[in-house]
Design a protein around this motif. Sequence first.
Motif, PDB file in Angstrom:
ATOM      1  N   UNK A   1      22.896  52.305  22.998  1.00 21.72           N
ATOM      2  CA  UNK A   1      21.834  53.223  22.576  1.00 21.72           C
ATOM      3  C   UNK A   1      21.484  52.993  21.114  1.00 21.72           C
ATOM      4  N   UNK A   2      22.481  52.840  20.276  1.00 25.20           N
ATOM      5  CA  UNK A   2      22.246  52.599  18.851  1.00 25.20           C
ATOM      6  C   UNK A   2      21.435  51.328  18.635  1.00 25.20           C
ATOM      7  N   UNK A   3      21.835  50.261  19.304  1.00 26.07           N
ATOM      8  CA  UNK A   3      21.118  48.983  19.151  1.00 26.07           C
ATOM      9  C   UNK A   3      19.676  49.088  19.636  1.00 26.07           C
ATOM     10  N   UNK A   4      19.480  49.798  20.741  1.00 25.23           N
ATOM     11  CA  UNK A   4      18.124  49.951  21.269  1.00 25.23           C
ATOM     12  C   UNK A   4      17.239  50.735  20.294  1.00 25.23           C
ATOM     13  N   UNK A   5      17.791  51.761  19.664  1.00 28.65           N
ATOM     14  CA  UNK A   5      17.037  52.527  18.662  1.00 28.65           C
ATOM     15  C   UNK A   5      16.750  51.692  17.425  1.00 28.65           C
ATOM     16  N   UNK A   6      17.741  50.987  16.948  1.00 28.70           N
ATOM     17  CA  UNK A   6      17.598  50.235  15.701  1.00 28.70           C
ATOM     18  C   UNK A   6      16.674  49.028  15.843  1.00 28.70           C
ATOM     19  N   UNK A   7      16.587  48.481  17.039  1.00 33.64           N
ATOM     20  CA  UNK A   7      15.769  47.290  17.271  1.00 33.64           C
ATOM     21  C   UNK A   7      14.621  47.588  18.228  1.00 33.64           C
TER      22      UNK A   7
ATOM     23  N   UNK B   1       8.577  58.149  27.702  1.00 36.92           N
ATOM     24  CA  UNK B   1       9.302  56.947  27.316  1.00 36.92           C
ATOM     25  C   UNK B   1      10.792  57.237  27.260  1.00 36.92           C
ATOM     26  N   UNK B   2      11.605  56.185  27.290  1.00 36.31           N
ATOM     27  CA  UNK B   2      13.054  56.374  27.354  1.00 36.31           C
ATOM     28  C   UNK B   2      13.627  57.055  26.120  1.00 36.31           C
ATOM     29  N   UNK B   3      13.025  56.864  24.960  1.00 36.55           N
ATOM     30  CA  UNK B   3      13.529  57.514  23.746  1.00 36.55           C
ATOM     31  C   UNK B   3      13.464  59.035  23.906  1.00 36.55           C
TER      32      UNK B   3
END
Length: 107
Positions: free
Chosen positions: A8-14, A56-58
């Motif tokens: 989740x962190x990587x998806x948010x950051x990138x 959206x997924x976020x």
Amino acid sequence: DFRLLFKARDAFMHLKAIDQAGPMEGENATFTVPDFVKEFQRRKLAKASTKEDGTGWVDLLETDRMASWACETALNMMLAVLSLIPDGPGDPSDQFKHLLRRHKTLP
């Protein structure tokens, strides 16, 4: 949980625009829900979504349950690392151990 939190962190950051809006169906964009978000939904941490609601997924991750889980998981990660340091006199991590152990202990 560590792996899931970092996905989740990587998806948010990138985050990229393509991660939010999927292919167009007429005038409406479809939204693809990543597998890690589906896992959060299975755990009842993320909001459920249907193709029609345009979410959206976020947005699906913005829940109180998700925030609590993320904090508890991060705390447990810190406790796991601190548990590798032997207790004893002169332990430089002693204050952190006492502070964090008051909140939650590892199973």
